[in-house]
Design an enzyme around this catalytic site. Sequence first.
Site, mmCIF file in Angstrom:
data_model
loop_
_atom_site.group_PDB
_atom_site.id
_atom_site.type_symbol
_atom_site.label_atom_id
_atom_site.label_comp_id
_atom_site.label_asym_id
_atom_site.label_seq_id
_atom_site.Cartn_x
_atom_site.Cartn_y
_atom_site.Cartn_z
ATOM 1 N N ALA A 181 0.945 -0.958 -0.009
ATOM 2 C CA ALA A 181 -0.078 0.085 0.027
ATOM 3 C C ALA A 181 0.966 1.162 0.206
ATOM 4 C CB ALA A 181 -0.922 0.063 1.280
ATOM 5 N N HIS B 96 10.418 0.075 7.947
ATOM 6 C CA HIS B 96 10.781 -0.854 6.983
ATOM 7 C C HIS B 96 11.304 -0.114 6.023
ATOM 8 C CE1 HIS B 96 11.777 -4.911 5.539
ATOM 9 N NE2 HIS B 96 10.440 -4.910 4.925
ATOM 10 N N SER C 181 21.432 -34.370 27.459
ATOM 11 C CA SER C 181 22.213 -35.813 27.903
ATOM 12 C C SER C 181 23.558 -35.949 27.092
ATOM 13 C CB SER C 181 21.572 -37.020 27.577
ATOM 14 O OG SER C 181 21.075 -37.087 26.170
HETATM 15 N N1 LIG Z 1 3.769 -6.663 10.839
HETATM 16 C C1 LIG Z 1 4.790 -6.854 11.615
HETATM 17 O O1 LIG Z 1 5.255 -7.743 12.198
HETATM 18 C C2 LIG Z 1 6.004 -5.985 11.266
HETATM 19 C C3 LIG Z 1 7.230 -5.852 12.062
HETATM 20 C C4 LIG Z 1 8.354 -4.830 11.681
HETATM 21 C C5 LIG Z 1 7.875 -3.786 10.656
HETATM 22 N N2 LIG Z 1 6.764 -3.988 10.134
HETATM 23 C C6 LIG Z 1 6.814 -2.800 8.902
HETATM 24 O O2 LIG Z 1 5.546 -2.027 9.368
HETATM 25 C C7 LIG Z 1 4.974 -1.600 8.226
HETATM 26 C C8 LIG Z 1 3.385 -1.790 8.644
HETATM 27 O O3 LIG Z 1 3.195 -3.330 8.769
HETATM 28 P P1 LIG Z 1 1.883 -3.588 9.302
HETATM 29 O O4 LIG Z 1 2.077 -5.417 9.319
HETATM 30 O O5 LIG Z 1 1.490 -3.171 10.518
HETATM 31 O O6 LIG Z 1 1.080 -3.567 8.132
HETATM 32 P P2 LIG Z 1 -0.366 -3.984 7.747
HETATM 33 O O7 LIG Z 1 -1.171 -4.896 8.898
HETATM 34 O O8 LIG Z 1 -0.205 -4.998 6.338
HETATM 35 O O9 LIG Z 1 -1.227 -2.699 7.443
HETATM 36 C C9 LIG Z 1 -2.073 -2.633 6.812
HETATM 37 C C10 LIG Z 1 -2.747 -1.212 6.855
HETATM 38 O O10 LIG Z 1 -2.536 -0.592 5.736
HETATM 39 C C11 LIG Z 1 -3.856 0.044 5.065
HETATM 40 N N3 LIG Z 1 -3.917 -0.339 3.840
HETATM 41 C C12 LIG Z 1 -3.657 -1.358 2.921
HETATM 42 N N4 LIG Z 1 -3.863 -0.751 1.719
HETATM 43 C C13 LIG Z 1 -4.390 0.409 1.782
HETATM 44 C C14 LIG Z 1 -4.588 1.234 0.729
HETATM 45 N N5 LIG Z 1 -4.678 1.115 -0.626
HETATM 46 N N6 LIG Z 1 -4.811 2.541 0.945
HETATM 47 C C15 LIG Z 1 -4.868 3.104 2.434
HETATM 48 N N7 LIG Z 1 -4.604 2.111 3.338
HETATM 49 C C16 LIG Z 1 -4.208 0.700 2.906
HETATM 50 C C17 LIG Z 1 -4.859 -0.858 6.043
HETATM 51 O O11 LIG Z 1 -6.192 -0.105 6.162
HETATM 52 P P3 LIG Z 1 -7.598 -1.020 5.822
HETATM 53 O O12 LIG Z 1 -7.615 -1.692 6.954
HETATM 54 O O13 LIG Z 1 -8.336 0.160 5.739
HETATM 55 O O14 LIG Z 1 -7.460 -1.840 4.549
HETATM 56 C C18 LIG Z 1 -3.957 -1.148 7.251
HETATM 57 O O15 LIG Z 1 -4.454 -0.158 8.184
HETATM 58 C C19 LIG Z 1 5.191 -2.109 6.998
HETATM 59 O O16 LIG Z 1 6.137 -1.369 6.491
HETATM 60 C C20 LIG Z 1 6.058 -3.356 7.655
HETATM 61 O O17 LIG Z 1 6.933 -3.954 6.778
HETATM 62 C C21 LIG Z 1 5.995 -4.765 10.325
#
Ligand SMILES: NC(=O)c1ccc[n+]([C@@H]2O[C@H](COP(=O)([O-])OP(=O)(O)OC[C@H]3O[C@@H](n4cnc5c(N)ncnc54)[C@H](OP(=O)(O)O)[C@@H]3O)[C@@H](O)[C@H]2O)c1
Length: 401
Positions: A155, A177, A323
């Site tokens: 996104a 990230h 062990s």
């Molecule tokens: N998950 C992890 O464990 C983790 C760990 C470290 C770093 N990160 C990083 O943190 C960041 C966020 O990751 P996450 O896992 O929290 O993300 P995620 O759960 O995949 O986040 C999805 C979010 O993006 C929104 N979204 C998706 N498509 C969209 C669009 N077209 N327009 C507007 N909003 C949209 C969703 O809103 P809706 O509900 O409205 O669809 C939701 O709020 C990423 O860069 C990831 O690499 C993640």
Amino acid sequence: MASQRSSRALRLALRQLSGPRVQQRTFVSAVNAASRPAVKQAAVSSFVQQTRGAKTVDFAGDKEKVYERDDWPRDKLLDYFKDDTLALIGYGSQGHGQGLNLRDNGLNVIVGVRKNGASWKEAVQDGWVPGTNLFDVDEAIKKGTIVMNLLSDAAQSETWPHIKPMLTKGKTLYFSHGFSPVFKDQTKVEVPSDIDVILVAPKGSGRTVRTLFREGRGINSSFAVFQDVTGKAEEKAVAMGVAIGSGYLYKTTFEKEVYSDLYGERGCLMGGIHGMFLAQYEVLRERGHSPSEAFNETVEEATQSLYPLIGQNGMDYMYAACSTTARRGAIDWSKRFKETLKPVFEELYESVKTGKETQRTMEYAGRKDYREAFEKEMEEIRNMEIWRAGKAVRSLRPENV
Ligand SMILES: NC(=O)c1ccc[n+]([C@@H]2O[C@H](COP(=O)([O-])OP(=O)(O)OC[C@H]3O[C@@H](n4cnc5c(N)ncnc54)[C@H](OP(=O)(O)O)[C@@H]3O)[C@@H](O)[C@H]2O)c1
């Protein structure tokens, strides 16, 4: 390994671990208490000079600056961000964890998500108030001085042409990230040249970011600076790291963060370990072992007994706690596994670095039937014999009966 042996190892380990919790003591006493003198002497002496609060820690001979929560007490954080509005865009796993921690820390944080989408509803359930600290994406970005882009990586790319013009001079762009800016050839996320661009990447799920914070603990995170126009980007990144609930932070670059992260999750964190589980389980089944025995010897004993011990005290401790029979064979075979697997890891790193993994991710996430395709794959995994056997094994844990 026989269950009798593992429960002996577990009893021994629990005895060694009993006593005050590590975080309640000084770094030195924690290290000394958690280490068995016979096996840990060399490792301890290399960083025993360190005391809590010291900024340089010796990681196995490599001296590295670390940044701790203690350096940023709450008053200092509140003062540092007193003129800022932190606009957190996206409320998935990280948005939820980081956002609630920032709010509990007393910072001026607002959430920006699609109106009436799944995240909007979740944010309302978590106490964010529409019009007060919950807005649509555009409004939140306009109000924010620090824009935390926590949309899914796909996104971030998809929305970039719309978001970029709103990232005006004076704002700071924050990621968790390095994916979007590092692979800009594919994501098209070319950051404006007149703003600070920083990163804090928690080393775990957003849910863990939240639970550790609530327990008074903190997740380990890396931080990095992509672009520093104010001369304050590094300090801001560390302060943000503490504000979102990190316990300690280490410095990296956007490139190193994204390479190590994509590599790790495909390797030992998930993909590699799943592959090892499947290979071991299949051989046991083909050699006539029951699903329950094969699952117990492959997954249950690992996750319930041995891996937590490795996490608490390291591999030498694990070897010392089992062990002689188990120890001899495990040490011998570890070399064989390492030699066999290292070329695969080399190939994986290359695939990450060249952007092949990114290309695959973008194609996959860009498919119209992405959610259905993902669910189909999950269904296949759920229905594998090993995981069906696992479900039955877990149901027999006394706490689940
Ligand atoms: N998950 C992890 O464990 C983790 C760990 C470290 C770093 N990160 C990083 O943190 C960041 C966020 O990751 P996450 O896992 O929290 O993300 P995620 O759960 O995949 O986040 C999805 C979010 O993006 C929104 N979204 C998706 N498509 C969209 C669009 N077209 N327009 C507007 N909003 C949209 C969703 O809103 P809706 O509900 O409205 O669809 C939701 O709020 C990423 O860069 C990831 O690499 C993640």
